[in-house]
Design a protein around this motif. Sequence first.
Motif, PDB file in Angstrom:
ATOM      1  N   ASN A 110     105.507  26.772   0.930  1.00 38.65           N
ATOM      2  CA  ASN A 110     104.226  26.241   0.433  1.00 38.65           C
ATOM      3  C   ASN A 110     103.735  26.934  -0.844  1.00 38.65           C
ATOM      4  OD1 ASN A 110     102.462  24.049   1.511  1.00 38.65           O
ATOM      5  ND2 ASN A 110     100.842  25.551   1.289  1.00 38.65           N
ATOM      6  N   HIS A 112     104.681  26.537  -4.026  1.00 38.26           N
ATOM      7  CA  HIS A 112     104.435  25.650  -5.170  1.00 38.26           C
ATOM      8  C   HIS A 112     103.037  25.043  -5.079  1.00 38.26           C
ATOM      9  CE1 HIS A 112     108.286  25.964  -7.079  1.00 38.26           C
ATOM     10  NE2 HIS A 112     108.940  25.542  -6.023  1.00 38.26           N
ATOM     11  N   GLN A 113     102.647  24.640  -3.885  1.00 37.14           N
ATOM     12  CA  GLN A 113     101.292  24.108  -3.698  1.00 37.14           C
ATOM     13  C   GLN A 113     100.258  25.192  -4.008  1.00 37.14           C
ATOM     14  OE1 GLN A 113     103.960  23.668  -1.749  1.00 37.14           O
ATOM     15  NE2 GLN A 113     103.778  21.880  -0.415  1.00 37.14           N
ATOM     16  N   ALA A 118      99.899  19.812  -7.058  1.00 32.67           N
ATOM     17  CA  ALA A 118      99.396  18.948  -5.996  1.00 32.67           C
ATOM     18  C   ALA A 118     100.474  18.718  -4.940  1.00 32.67           C
ATOM     19  CB  ALA A 118      98.942  17.608  -6.575  1.00 32.67           C
ATOM     20  N   SER A 119     100.061  18.721  -3.684  1.00 29.41           N
ATOM     21  CA  SER A 119     101.014  18.550  -2.581  1.00 29.41           C
ATOM     22  C   SER A 119     101.844  17.284  -2.736  1.00 29.41           C
ATOM     23  CB  SER A 119     100.264  18.531  -1.245  1.00 29.41           C
ATOM     24  OG  SER A 119      99.650  19.772  -0.987  1.00 29.41           O
ATOM     25  N   VAL A 122     105.011  17.830  -4.777  1.00 31.49           N
ATOM     26  CA  VAL A 122     106.028  18.774  -4.316  1.00 31.49           C
ATOM     27  C   VAL A 122     106.906  18.044  -3.308  1.00 31.49           C
ATOM     28  CG1 VAL A 122     106.504  20.997  -3.228  1.00 31.49           C
ATOM     29  CG2 VAL A 122     104.464  20.724  -4.652  1.00 31.49           C
ATOM     30  N   ASN A 128     108.387  22.169   5.667  1.00 29.44           N
ATOM     31  CA  ASN A 128     107.353  23.168   5.396  1.00 29.44           C
ATOM     32  C   ASN A 128     107.086  23.967   6.669  1.00 29.44           C
ATOM     33  OD1 ASN A 128     104.647  24.341   5.028  1.00 29.44           O
ATOM     34  ND2 ASN A 128     104.537  23.075   3.190  1.00 29.44           N
TER      35      ASN A 128
END
Length: 253
Positions: A110, A112-113, A118-119, A122, A128
């Motif tokens: 998680n 990168h979020q 924005a989720s 990704v 996850n």
Amino acid sequence: MIATDLRSGVEQLGDMIAHASVIVPFTGAGISTEAGIPDFRSPNGLWSRNRPIPFDEFVARQDARDEAWRRRFAMEHTFAQARPGRGHLALASLYKAGKIPAIVTQNIDNLHQASGIASDHVVELHGNTTYARCIGCGKRHELAWVREWFDRTGYAPHCTACDEPVKTATISFGQAMPTDAMRRATDLAQHCDLFIAIGSSLVVWPAAGFPMLAKECGAKLVIINNEPTEQDEIADLVIRQDIGETLGPFVGN
């Protein structure tokens, strides 16, 4: 072409980024080691200490499910304390600048979020680990609920909606790849002009096929990884340097 040193590699990468219109990063465990997340395949990686639990074993055996959750909770402090490293922040800067439409990642952390992407942008090929899902009906369960159940009963939980097992929202060995994520990753690889593989050993298929696909569709390919990969020979640029040092100059640009 293999960069002769860090400086030349950064300069060449900068030129390629400047001339690219659509960049698609493809990230593996190497980008997260700076953030304190251990990798899996290195001699000191997680799998050197614990054999991975295949999906069919998780489904079939309560003791396998119990062990899977015991391992996850043993890693809770590591995941909870991790913060995006320079690699994550550099990609977030390029995303905010409009260079990157989305990131394709093999990682489950998680980060990168957390870096500001924005989720929805990704694309998680391997899921996850910061939440859980029922393997039957797909209902989402938060880790706090799973932990309370596990601590109270001593056993891995089952879904409150359909009574099927609950596991982290990750993709285990033998589990089907997420259809939507694979479709989106394919589309991104086919429609970029620069594809940057970062911190991936490029040995896990089908995910490892995306750099090759991007190259076949006309994109320039950059591979940033400490160790050689089997796809180095088709890359336009290979940088075998520390990821944080390589991407750090692009933070905030």
